[in-house]
Design a protein around this motif. Structure first.
Motif, mmCIF file in Angstrom:
data_model
loop_
_atom_site.group_PDB
_atom_site.id
_atom_site.type_symbol
_atom_site.label_atom_id
_atom_site.label_comp_id
_atom_site.label_asym_id
_atom_site.label_seq_id
_atom_site.Cartn_x
_atom_site.Cartn_y
_atom_site.Cartn_z
ATOM 1 N N CYS A 171 0.946 -1.181 0.025
ATOM 2 C CA CYS A 171 0.122 -0.009 -0.037
ATOM 3 C C CYS A 171 0.724 1.172 0.139
ATOM 4 O O CYS A 171 0.415 2.345 -0.191
ATOM 5 C CB CYS A 171 -0.734 0.006 1.171
ATOM 6 N N ILE A 172 2.115 1.215 0.290
ATOM 7 C CA ILE A 172 2.985 2.362 0.218
ATOM 8 C C ILE A 172 4.328 1.799 -0.269
ATOM 9 O O ILE A 172 4.737 0.682 -0.553
ATOM 10 C CB ILE A 172 3.394 2.730 2.056
ATOM 11 N N ASP A 173 4.721 2.673 -0.695
ATOM 12 C CA ASP A 173 6.587 2.623 -1.485
ATOM 13 C C ASP A 173 7.374 2.401 -0.337
ATOM 14 O O ASP A 173 7.983 3.280 0.239
ATOM 15 C CB ASP A 173 6.790 3.636 -2.443
ATOM 16 N N ALA A 174 7.502 1.089 0.354
ATOM 17 C CA ALA A 174 8.278 1.160 1.676
ATOM 18 C C ALA A 174 9.824 1.198 1.394
ATOM 19 O O ALA A 174 10.451 1.939 2.215
ATOM 20 C CB ALA A 174 7.963 -0.201 2.099
ATOM 21 N N GLN A 175 10.254 1.397 0.151
ATOM 22 C CA GLN A 175 11.536 1.293 -0.054
ATOM 23 C C GLN A 175 11.920 2.948 0.112
ATOM 24 O O GLN A 175 13.047 3.400 0.452
ATOM 25 C CB GLN A 175 12.078 0.679 -0.963
ATOM 26 N N ASP A 176 11.146 3.487 -0.891
ATOM 27 C CA ASP A 176 11.399 5.053 -0.740
ATOM 28 C C ASP A 176 11.083 5.477 0.729
ATOM 29 O O ASP A 176 12.066 6.486 0.992
ATOM 30 C CB ASP A 176 10.542 5.571 -1.697
ATOM 31 N N LEU A 177 10.330 5.055 1.290
ATOM 32 C CA LEU A 177 10.123 5.809 2.883
ATOM 33 C C LEU A 177 11.388 5.351 3.568
ATOM 34 O O LEU A 177 11.719 6.411 4.213
ATOM 35 C CB LEU A 177 8.798 5.261 3.429
ATOM 36 N N CYS A 178 11.715 4.310 3.401
ATOM 37 C CA CYS A 178 12.912 3.816 4.173
ATOM 38 C C CYS A 178 14.223 4.699 3.684
ATOM 39 O O CYS A 178 14.921 5.010 4.745
ATOM 40 C CB CYS A 178 13.219 2.430 3.943
ATOM 41 N N THR A 231 16.165 7.568 6.069
ATOM 42 C CA THR A 231 17.589 7.223 6.371
ATOM 43 C C THR A 231 18.356 8.314 6.103
ATOM 44 O O THR A 231 19.479 8.664 7.000
ATOM 45 C CB THR A 231 18.088 5.867 5.624
ATOM 46 N N HIS A 232 18.139 8.957 5.039
ATOM 47 C CA HIS A 232 18.951 10.312 4.696
ATOM 48 C C HIS A 232 18.509 11.357 5.587
ATOM 49 O O HIS A 232 19.319 12.313 6.009
ATOM 50 C CB HIS A 232 18.728 10.521 3.286
ATOM 51 N N GLU A 233 17.179 11.628 5.822
ATOM 52 C CA GLU A 233 16.800 12.870 6.843
ATOM 53 C C GLU A 233 17.100 12.878 8.154
ATOM 54 O O GLU A 233 17.607 13.487 8.598
ATOM 55 C CB GLU A 233 15.031 12.547 7.010
ATOM 56 N N PHE A 234 17.591 11.520 8.659
ATOM 57 C CA PHE A 234 17.908 11.453 10.075
ATOM 58 C C PHE A 234 19.275 10.793 10.231
ATOM 59 O O PHE A 234 19.728 10.087 11.031
ATOM 60 C CB PHE A 234 16.884 10.572 10.969
ATOM 61 N N LYS A 291 -1.244 9.755 5.175
ATOM 62 C CA LYS A 291 -1.050 9.472 3.864
ATOM 63 C C LYS A 291 0.490 9.309 3.960
ATOM 64 O O LYS A 291 1.217 9.799 4.713
ATOM 65 C CB LYS A 291 -1.363 10.799 2.920
ATOM 66 N N CYS A 292 0.890 8.705 2.909
ATOM 67 C CA CYS A 292 2.592 8.313 2.990
ATOM 68 C C CYS A 292 2.993 8.518 1.634
ATOM 69 O O CYS A 292 3.184 7.403 0.830
ATOM 70 C CB CYS A 292 2.650 6.633 3.279
ATOM 71 N N GLU A 293 3.384 9.752 1.306
ATOM 72 C CA GLU A 293 3.812 10.199 0.043
ATOM 73 C C GLU A 293 4.968 11.258 0.153
ATOM 74 O O GLU A 293 4.875 11.967 1.007
ATOM 75 C CB GLU A 293 2.605 10.971 -0.756
ATOM 76 N N SER A 294 5.898 10.722 -0.698
ATOM 77 C CA SER A 294 7.015 11.827 -0.423
ATOM 78 C C SER A 294 6.522 13.432 -0.713
ATOM 79 O O SER A 294 5.692 13.713 -1.653
ATOM 80 C CB SER A 294 8.009 11.506 -1.845
ATOM 81 N N PRO A 295 7.202 14.226 -0.125
ATOM 82 C CA PRO A 295 8.382 14.095 0.863
ATOM 83 C C PRO A 295 8.104 13.608 2.178
ATOM 84 O O PRO A 295 8.882 13.973 3.039
ATOM 85 C CB PRO A 295 8.866 15.422 0.798
ATOM 86 N N TYR A 296 6.687 13.058 2.568
ATOM 87 C CA TYR A 296 6.900 12.545 3.898
ATOM 88 C C TYR A 296 6.624 13.691 5.054
ATOM 89 O O TYR A 296 7.096 13.426 5.907
ATOM 90 C CB TYR A 296 7.466 11.435 4.178
ATOM 91 N N THR A 297 6.436 14.861 4.791
ATOM 92 C CA THR A 297 6.497 15.940 5.932
ATOM 93 C C THR A 297 5.759 15.704 7.073
ATOM 94 O O THR A 297 6.291 15.836 8.092
ATOM 95 C CB THR A 297 5.953 17.215 5.135
#
Length: 437
Positions: free
Chosen positions: A187-194, A198-201, A350-356
Protein backbone atom coordinates in the motif's frame (compact mmCIF):
# COMPACT_ATOMS: atom_id res chain seq x y z
CA UNK A 1 45.67 -29.28 9.68
CA UNK A 2 43.58 -27.42 12.25
CA UNK A 3 45.51 -25.06 14.53
CA UNK A 4 43.44 -25.98 17.59
CA UNK A 5 41.69 -29.17 18.61
CA UNK A 6 37.95 -28.56 19.00
CA UNK A 7 36.23 -31.75 20.20
CA UNK A 8 33.30 -29.89 21.78
CA UNK A 9 32.68 -27.69 18.73
CA UNK A 10 32.91 -30.75 16.49
CA UNK A 11 29.76 -32.06 18.18
CA UNK A 12 27.90 -29.08 16.70
CA UNK A 13 28.62 -30.35 13.20
CA UNK A 14 26.64 -33.53 13.75
CA UNK A 15 23.02 -33.79 12.76
CA UNK A 16 21.03 -32.73 9.70
CA UNK A 17 21.30 -28.96 10.14
CA UNK A 18 23.84 -26.48 8.76
CA UNK A 19 26.56 -25.70 11.28
CA UNK A 20 28.32 -22.38 11.85
CA UNK A 21 31.34 -24.42 13.00
CA UNK A 22 31.60 -25.99 9.55
CA UNK A 23 31.30 -22.54 7.96
CA UNK A 24 34.16 -21.15 10.09
CA UNK A 25 36.33 -24.19 9.32
CA UNK A 26 35.65 -23.74 5.60
CA UNK A 27 36.69 -20.08 5.75
CA UNK A 28 39.81 -21.01 7.79
CA UNK A 29 40.78 -23.53 5.12
CA UNK A 30 40.17 -21.01 2.35
CA UNK A 31 42.36 -18.39 4.02
CA UNK A 32 45.13 -20.96 4.59
CA UNK A 33 45.16 -21.95 0.88
CA UNK A 34 44.75 -18.33 -0.32
CA UNK A 35 44.22 -19.41 -3.93
CA UNK A 36 43.35 -15.82 -4.96
CA UNK A 37 46.61 -14.46 -3.55
CA UNK A 38 44.92 -11.97 -1.21
CA UNK A 39 47.30 -9.80 0.83
CA UNK A 40 45.42 -10.28 4.11
CA UNK A 41 45.56 -7.22 6.37
CA UNK A 42 44.67 -9.10 9.56
CA UNK A 43 46.10 -12.46 10.74
CA UNK A 44 45.52 -15.31 8.29
CA UNK A 45 44.62 -17.64 11.13
CA UNK A 46 41.84 -15.41 12.54
CA UNK A 47 39.22 -18.11 11.91
CA UNK A 48 41.37 -20.82 13.53
CA UNK A 49 41.83 -18.67 16.63
CA UNK A 50 38.12 -17.92 16.69
CA UNK A 51 37.40 -21.64 16.89
CA UNK A 52 40.08 -21.98 19.56
CA UNK A 53 38.70 -19.28 21.86
CA UNK A 54 35.18 -20.63 21.43
CA UNK A 55 36.34 -24.13 22.37
CA UNK A 56 38.05 -22.68 25.45
CA UNK A 57 34.84 -20.89 26.42
CA UNK A 58 32.93 -24.16 26.15
CA UNK A 59 35.55 -25.93 28.27
CA UNK A 60 35.63 -23.20 30.95
CA UNK A 61 31.91 -22.56 30.89
CA UNK A 62 32.48 -18.80 30.60
CA UNK A 63 33.15 -16.30 27.85
CA UNK A 64 36.60 -15.07 26.91
CA UNK A 65 35.33 -12.00 25.04
CA UNK A 66 35.51 -8.50 26.41
CA UNK A 67 32.58 -6.60 24.95
CA UNK A 68 32.59 -2.87 24.40
CA UNK A 69 35.30 -0.26 24.63
CA UNK A 70 35.65 2.95 22.65
CA UNK A 71 36.36 2.02 19.08
CA UNK A 72 35.01 3.45 15.84
CA UNK A 73 35.73 5.75 12.93
CA UNK A 74 36.31 9.50 12.97
CA UNK A 75 33.09 11.52 13.27
CA UNK A 76 30.80 8.55 13.88
CA UNK A 77 29.50 7.34 17.23
CA UNK A 78 28.16 4.02 15.97
CA UNK A 79 28.56 1.37 13.32
CA UNK A 80 31.43 -0.51 14.99
CA UNK A 81 31.08 -2.75 18.03
CA UNK A 82 34.38 -3.15 19.82
CA UNK A 83 35.28 -6.68 20.87
CA UNK A 84 38.51 -8.04 22.36
CA UNK A 85 39.69 -11.46 23.52
CA UNK A 86 40.97 -11.78 27.10
CA UNK A 87 43.49 -14.44 25.98
CA UNK A 88 45.46 -12.52 23.30
CA UNK A 89 48.68 -14.47 23.90
CA UNK A 90 46.94 -17.78 23.28
CA UNK A 91 44.78 -16.53 20.38
CA UNK A 92 46.57 -13.55 18.75
CA UNK A 93 44.43 -13.75 15.61
CA UNK A 94 41.38 -12.56 17.55
CA UNK A 95 43.06 -10.18 20.01
CA UNK A 96 40.92 -7.52 18.26
CA UNK A 97 37.73 -8.89 16.75
CA UNK A 98 35.49 -5.90 16.07
CA UNK A 99 32.09 -6.16 14.41
CA UNK A 100 31.28 -3.72 11.61
CA UNK A 101 27.69 -2.92 10.66
CA UNK A 102 27.09 -1.81 7.08
CA UNK A 103 23.91 -0.08 5.94
CA UNK A 104 21.93 -2.57 3.88
CA UNK A 105 20.15 -1.55 0.65
CA UNK A 106 16.37 -1.04 0.96
CA UNK A 107 14.50 -4.31 0.45
CA UNK A 108 17.86 -6.13 0.53
CA UNK A 109 18.39 -5.79 -3.21
CA UNK A 110 21.95 -6.39 -4.33
CA UNK A 111 23.71 -6.65 -7.63
CA UNK A 112 26.23 -9.47 -7.98
CA UNK A 113 28.92 -6.87 -8.64
CA UNK A 114 28.16 -5.05 -5.37
CA UNK A 115 28.14 -8.29 -3.38
CA UNK A 116 31.49 -9.30 -4.87
CA UNK A 117 33.01 -5.95 -3.93
CA UNK A 118 31.70 -6.26 -0.36
CA UNK A 119 33.13 -9.76 -0.01
CA UNK A 120 36.48 -8.81 -1.57
CA UNK A 121 36.87 -5.87 0.80
CA UNK A 122 36.06 -8.02 3.82
CA UNK A 123 38.43 -10.81 2.76
CA UNK A 124 41.16 -8.18 2.37
CA UNK A 125 40.63 -6.21 5.58
CA UNK A 126 38.59 -8.55 7.80
CA UNK A 127 38.00 -12.18 8.69
CA UNK A 128 35.86 -12.93 5.63
CA UNK A 129 32.99 -14.02 7.91
CA UNK A 130 29.64 -12.24 7.56
CA UNK A 131 26.16 -12.30 9.00
CA UNK A 132 23.65 -11.55 6.23
CA UNK A 133 21.67 -9.99 7.88
CA UNK A 134 21.60 -8.88 11.51
CA UNK A 135 18.28 -8.53 13.31
CA UNK A 136 18.15 -4.83 12.46
CA UNK A 137 18.86 -5.67 8.83
CA UNK A 138 22.46 -4.54 8.59
CA UNK A 139 25.14 -6.38 6.70
CA UNK A 140 27.23 -7.55 9.67
CA UNK A 141 30.96 -8.13 9.24
CA UNK A 142 32.48 -10.26 11.97
CA UNK A 143 36.02 -9.62 13.08
CA UNK A 144 38.66 -7.08 12.16
CA UNK A 145 41.39 -5.11 13.92
CA UNK A 146 41.37 -1.47 15.03
CA UNK A 147 43.88 -0.23 12.38
CA UNK A 148 41.59 -1.50 9.60
CA UNK A 149 38.48 0.46 10.62
CA UNK A 150 39.28 3.79 8.94
CA UNK A 151 40.46 1.96 5.82
CA UNK A 152 37.20 0.00 5.64
CA UNK A 153 35.16 3.15 6.23
CA UNK A 154 36.96 4.98 3.41
CA UNK A 155 36.36 2.12 0.96
CA UNK A 156 32.67 1.87 1.89
CA UNK A 157 31.92 5.56 1.56
CA UNK A 158 34.20 6.49 -1.36
CA UNK A 159 34.25 3.40 -3.57
CA UNK A 160 31.15 1.37 -2.68
CA UNK A 161 28.79 4.32 -2.23
CA UNK A 162 27.35 2.99 1.01
CA UNK A 163 27.64 3.78 4.70
CA UNK A 164 28.01 2.28 8.13
CA UNK A 165 24.87 1.19 9.94
CA UNK A 166 23.73 2.13 13.42
CA UNK A 167 24.75 0.78 16.81
CA UNK A 168 24.60 2.02 20.38
CA UNK A 169 22.08 4.52 21.71
CA UNK A 170 21.11 5.97 18.38
CA UNK A 171 18.87 5.40 15.40
CA UNK A 172 19.49 1.94 14.02
CA UNK A 173 19.57 1.32 10.29
CA UNK A 174 15.98 1.59 9.00
CA UNK A 175 14.67 -1.56 7.30
CA UNK A 176 11.76 -2.30 4.98
CA UNK A 177 10.15 -5.00 2.89
CA UNK A 178 10.60 -5.06 -0.88
CA UNK A 179 7.35 -3.11 -1.21
CA UNK A 180 5.97 -2.07 -4.56
CA UNK A 181 9.01 -3.35 -6.43
CA UNK A 182 7.64 -6.89 -6.46
CA UNK A 183 4.54 -7.09 -4.28
CA UNK A 184 1.02 -6.27 -5.49
CA UNK A 185 -0.22 -6.01 -1.89
CA UNK A 186 2.00 -3.09 -0.97
CA UNK A 187 0.00 0.00 0.00
CA UNK A 188 3.03 2.29 0.33
CA UNK A 189 6.41 2.63 -1.34
CA UNK A 190 8.23 1.11 1.63
CA UNK A 191 11.65 1.33 -0.01
CA UNK A 192 11.31 5.02 -0.79
CA UNK A 193 10.10 5.80 2.73
CA UNK A 194 13.00 3.80 4.21
CA UNK A 195 15.56 5.53 2.01
CA UNK A 196 14.09 8.98 2.66
CA UNK A 197 14.03 8.61 6.46
CA UNK A 198 17.55 7.15 6.42
CA UNK A 199 18.86 10.29 4.73
CA UNK A 200 16.66 12.68 6.70
CA UNK A 201 17.81 11.40 10.09
CA UNK A 202 21.48 10.69 9.30
CA UNK A 203 22.70 12.60 12.33
CA UNK A 204 20.68 10.41 14.67
CA UNK A 205 21.98 7.32 12.88
CA UNK A 206 25.65 8.12 13.37
CA UNK A 207 25.78 10.31 16.47
CA UNK A 208 24.24 8.78 19.59
CA UNK A 209 21.81 11.26 21.16
CA UNK A 210 19.04 9.01 22.46
CA UNK A 211 18.47 7.34 25.84
CA UNK A 212 18.75 4.00 24.03
CA UNK A 213 18.36 2.41 20.61
CA UNK A 214 15.54 3.38 18.24
CA UNK A 215 14.39 1.44 15.18
CA UNK A 216 12.25 2.27 12.15
CA UNK A 217 10.78 -0.56 10.10
CA UNK A 218 8.35 -0.36 7.20
CA UNK A 219 5.88 -3.03 6.12
CA UNK A 220 4.20 -2.31 2.81
CA UNK A 221 0.99 -4.09 3.86
CA UNK A 222 -0.55 -5.80 6.91
CA UNK A 223 1.10 -9.12 5.95
CA UNK A 224 4.10 -7.63 7.77
CA UNK A 225 7.00 -9.39 6.06
CA UNK A 226 9.57 -7.49 8.18
CA UNK A 227 7.42 -7.86 11.33
CA UNK A 228 7.71 -4.16 12.09
CA UNK A 229 4.91 -4.38 14.67
CA UNK A 230 7.14 -6.54 16.88
CA UNK A 231 10.66 -5.46 15.90
CA UNK A 232 10.71 -1.67 15.76
CA UNK A 233 10.21 1.26 18.08
CA UNK A 234 8.29 3.05 15.33
CA UNK A 235 6.47 0.78 12.91
CA UNK A 236 4.93 1.80 9.59
CA UNK A 237 2.33 -0.61 8.21
CA UNK A 238 0.75 0.09 4.84
CA UNK A 239 -3.03 -0.22 4.64
CA UNK A 240 -6.07 1.23 2.88
CA UNK A 241 -9.16 2.98 4.23
CA UNK A 242 -11.66 2.52 1.41
CA UNK A 243 -13.19 -0.74 0.20
CA UNK A 244 -11.54 -3.96 -0.89
CA UNK A 245 -11.85 -4.19 -4.66
CA UNK A 246 -13.82 -7.27 -5.73
CA UNK A 247 -13.77 -9.02 -9.11
CA UNK A 248 -16.94 -11.11 -8.91
CA UNK A 249 -16.09 -13.08 -12.06
CA UNK A 250 -12.79 -14.14 -10.47
CA UNK A 251 -14.68 -15.09 -7.27
CA UNK A 252 -16.82 -17.46 -9.35
CA UNK A 253 -13.68 -18.82 -11.00
CA UNK A 254 -12.17 -19.62 -7.59
CA UNK A 255 -15.39 -21.33 -6.50
CA UNK A 256 -15.53 -23.27 -9.75
CA UNK A 257 -11.95 -24.44 -9.40
CA UNK A 258 -10.70 -22.60 -12.48
CA UNK A 259 -8.23 -20.53 -10.41
CA UNK A 260 -6.24 -22.26 -7.64
CA UNK A 261 -6.47 -20.50 -4.24
CA UNK A 262 -3.41 -19.04 -2.53
CA UNK A 263 -1.73 -18.52 -5.88
CA UNK A 264 -1.34 -22.29 -6.22
CA UNK A 265 1.04 -22.36 -3.26
CA UNK A 266 -0.57 -25.49 -1.77
CA UNK A 267 -0.86 -27.40 -5.06
CA UNK A 268 1.54 -30.16 -3.98
CA UNK A 269 -1.23 -31.99 -2.13
CA UNK A 270 -4.90 -32.74 -2.84
CA UNK A 271 -6.82 -30.57 -0.34
CA UNK A 272 -10.15 -31.18 -2.06
CA UNK A 273 -12.37 -28.69 -3.82
CA UNK A 274 -12.01 -25.05 -2.77
CA UNK A 275 -14.78 -24.14 -0.29
CA UNK A 276 -15.15 -20.35 -0.01
CA UNK A 277 -17.44 -20.65 3.01
CA UNK A 278 -15.04 -22.85 4.94
CA UNK A 279 -11.71 -21.44 3.79
CA UNK A 280 -12.50 -17.74 3.52
CA UNK A 281 -15.77 -16.57 5.07
CA UNK A 282 -15.66 -18.68 8.24
CA UNK A 283 -12.04 -17.67 8.85
CA UNK A 284 -12.71 -13.94 8.64
CA UNK A 285 -11.86 -12.64 12.16
CA UNK A 286 -14.55 -9.94 12.11
CA UNK A 287 -17.17 -11.99 10.21
CA UNK A 288 -17.63 -9.18 7.72
CA UNK A 289 -18.02 -11.40 4.60
CA UNK A 290 -20.91 -13.39 3.25
CA UNK A 291 -22.32 -14.78 0.00
CA UNK A 292 -25.55 -13.65 -1.61
CA UNK A 293 -26.15 -16.28 -4.25
CA UNK A 294 -22.88 -16.40 -6.17
CA UNK A 295 -21.92 -12.85 -5.20
CA UNK A 296 -19.36 -12.13 -2.47
CA UNK A 297 -20.28 -9.28 -0.13
CA UNK A 298 -17.98 -7.46 2.32
CA UNK A 299 -18.90 -5.01 5.06
CA UNK A 300 -15.69 -3.02 4.77
CA UNK A 301 -16.36 -0.94 7.89
CA UNK A 302 -15.84 -4.09 9.95
CA UNK A 303 -12.75 -5.30 8.05
CA UNK A 304 -9.60 -5.25 10.20
CA UNK A 305 -7.20 -5.72 7.27
CA UNK A 306 -6.02 -9.18 8.29
CA UNK A 307 -5.24 -9.92 4.61
CA UNK A 308 -6.38 -13.57 4.74
CA UNK A 309 -9.05 -13.29 2.03
CA UNK A 310 -6.79 -11.21 -0.25
CA UNK A 311 -3.90 -13.64 0.18
CA UNK A 312 -6.15 -16.62 -0.59
CA UNK A 313 -7.92 -15.09 -3.60
CA UNK A 314 -5.50 -12.47 -4.98
CA UNK A 315 -7.13 -12.38 -8.43
CA UNK A 316 -10.58 -11.76 -6.98
CA UNK A 317 -9.78 -9.39 -4.10
CA UNK A 318 -7.40 -6.44 -4.12
CA UNK A 319 -6.41 -3.80 -1.62
CA UNK A 320 -8.33 -0.51 -1.77
CA UNK A 321 -7.18 2.54 -3.69
CA UNK A 322 -7.05 5.10 -0.85
CA UNK A 323 -3.78 3.93 0.67
CA UNK A 324 -1.47 5.15 3.42
CA UNK A 325 -0.03 3.67 6.57
CA UNK A 326 -0.63 3.20 10.28
CA UNK A 327 2.08 4.12 12.78
CA UNK A 328 2.69 2.02 15.87
CA UNK A 329 5.04 2.89 18.70
CA UNK A 330 7.03 1.00 21.28
CA UNK A 331 7.76 -2.58 20.19
CA UNK A 332 10.88 -4.12 21.72
CA UNK A 333 12.57 -7.35 22.77
CA UNK A 334 12.50 -8.47 26.42
CA UNK A 335 15.52 -6.77 27.98
CA UNK A 336 14.24 -4.79 30.98
CA UNK A 337 10.48 -5.12 31.16
CA UNK A 338 9.39 -7.94 28.89
CA UNK A 339 8.65 -8.04 25.20
CA UNK A 340 6.22 -5.48 23.83
CA UNK A 341 4.26 -5.22 20.59
CA UNK A 342 3.79 -1.83 18.96
CA UNK A 343 0.88 0.32 20.16
CA UNK A 344 -1.24 2.08 17.55
CA UNK A 345 -0.75 5.85 17.78
CA UNK A 346 -1.72 6.99 14.27
CA UNK A 347 -4.48 4.86 12.69
CA UNK A 348 -4.01 6.25 9.19
CA UNK A 349 -1.73 8.79 7.56
CA UNK A 350 -0.97 9.44 3.90
CA UNK A 351 2.46 8.19 2.96
CA UNK A 352 3.71 10.15 -0.02
CA UNK A 353 7.03 11.86 -0.71
CA UNK A 354 8.36 14.13 0.78
CA UNK A 355 6.64 12.60 3.88
CA UNK A 356 6.45 15.97 5.63
CA UNK A 357 3.66 15.03 8.03
CA UNK A 358 5.41 11.82 9.08
CA UNK A 359 8.73 13.62 9.62
CA UNK A 360 7.01 16.25 11.77
CA UNK A 361 5.64 13.51 14.04
CA UNK A 362 9.04 11.84 14.29
CA UNK A 363 10.78 15.10 15.21
CA UNK A 364 8.25 15.78 17.97
CA UNK A 365 8.76 12.27 19.31
CA UNK A 366 12.56 12.47 19.23
CA UNK A 367 12.59 15.86 20.97
CA UNK A 368 10.35 14.60 23.76
CA UNK A 369 12.08 11.25 24.23
CA UNK A 370 15.58 12.78 24.37
CA UNK A 371 14.31 15.09 27.12
CA UNK A 372 12.16 12.67 29.15
CA UNK A 373 13.55 9.18 28.49
CA UNK A 374 15.71 7.59 31.17
CA UNK A 375 19.13 6.17 30.38
CA UNK A 376 18.78 2.84 28.49
CA UNK A 377 15.01 3.15 28.39
CA UNK A 378 13.34 2.23 25.08
CA UNK A 379 10.64 4.61 23.90
CA UNK A 380 8.04 1.88 24.50
CA UNK A 381 9.07 1.79 28.16
CA UNK A 382 8.87 5.57 28.34
CA UNK A 383 5.36 5.39 26.91
CA UNK A 384 4.40 2.72 29.43
CA UNK A 385 5.80 4.80 32.28
CA UNK A 386 4.17 8.12 31.44
CA UNK A 387 1.08 6.92 29.59
CA UNK A 388 -0.06 6.73 25.99
CA UNK A 389 -2.15 9.84 26.39
CA UNK A 390 0.95 11.92 27.10
CA UNK A 391 2.61 10.57 23.97
CA UNK A 392 -0.45 11.47 21.90
CA UNK A 393 -0.35 14.98 23.34
CA UNK A 394 3.33 15.27 22.44
CA UNK A 395 2.61 14.16 18.89
CA UNK A 396 -0.42 16.48 18.81
CA UNK A 397 -2.53 13.55 17.66
CA UNK A 398 -6.17 13.46 18.71
CA UNK A 399 -7.25 10.47 20.76
CA UNK A 400 -8.94 7.94 18.51
CA UNK A 401 -11.09 5.02 19.67
CA UNK A 402 -8.97 2.72 17.52
CA UNK A 403 -5.94 3.17 19.80
CA UNK A 404 -7.86 1.63 22.71
CA UNK A 405 -7.88 -2.12 22.37
CA UNK A 406 -10.07 -2.88 25.38
CA UNK A 407 -12.15 0.00 26.77
CA UNK A 408 -12.27 0.20 30.59
CA UNK A 409 -9.23 -2.06 30.95
CA UNK A 410 -6.80 0.25 29.17
CA UNK A 411 -5.04 2.44 31.77
CA UNK A 412 -3.51 4.86 29.29
CA UNK A 413 -6.36 7.26 28.47
CA UNK A 414 -7.30 9.92 31.01
CA UNK A 415 -9.75 12.54 29.86
CA UNK A 416 -9.55 16.16 30.93
CA UNK A 417 -12.70 17.93 32.10
CA UNK A 418 -12.74 20.25 29.10
CA UNK A 419 -12.67 17.26 26.79
CA UNK A 420 -15.87 15.76 28.21
CA UNK A 421 -19.24 17.15 27.21
CA UNK A 422 -20.70 18.91 30.24
CA UNK A 423 -17.47 18.54 32.24
CA UNK A 424 -17.45 16.76 35.63
CA UNK A 425 -20.48 18.55 37.04
CA UNK A 426 -23.66 16.54 37.07
CA UNK A 427 -26.67 15.89 39.27
CA UNK A 428 -26.79 12.36 40.63
CA UNK A 429 -30.59 12.53 40.73
CA UNK A 430 -30.69 13.21 37.01
CA UNK A 431 -28.36 10.26 36.39
CA UNK A 432 -30.44 7.95 38.62
CA UNK A 433 -33.60 8.97 36.82
CA UNK A 434 -32.15 7.46 33.67
CA UNK A 435 -30.29 4.54 35.28
CA UNK A 436 -32.49 2.73 37.81
CA UNK A 437 -30.80 0.69 40.53
Amino acid sequence: MAKHKTPLLDELEKGPWPSFVSDIKREAESRAKNEKGVEYQIPVDVCDDLLGVLELSFTDGETHWKHGGIVGVFGYGGGVIGRYCDQPEMFPGVAHFHTVRVNQPSGLYYSTEFLNKLCDLWEFRGSGMTNMHGSTGDIVWLGTTTPQLEEIFYELTHNLDTDLGGSGSNLRTPACCLGMSRCEYSCIDAQDLCNDLTHEFQDFLHRPAFPYKFKFKMDGCPNGCVASIARSDLSFIGLWKDNIRINQEAVKAYIGGEIPPNGGAHAGRDWGKFDIQKEIINLCPTKCMWMEGDTLKINDKECNHCMHCINAMPRALRIGEDTGCAMLLGAKAPILDGAQMGTLVVPFIKCESPYTEIKDLIEKLFEFWMEEGKNRERVGETMKRIGLYKILQVLEVEVDARVVQEPRTNPYIFWKEEEVTGGWDRKIEDYRSRHKM
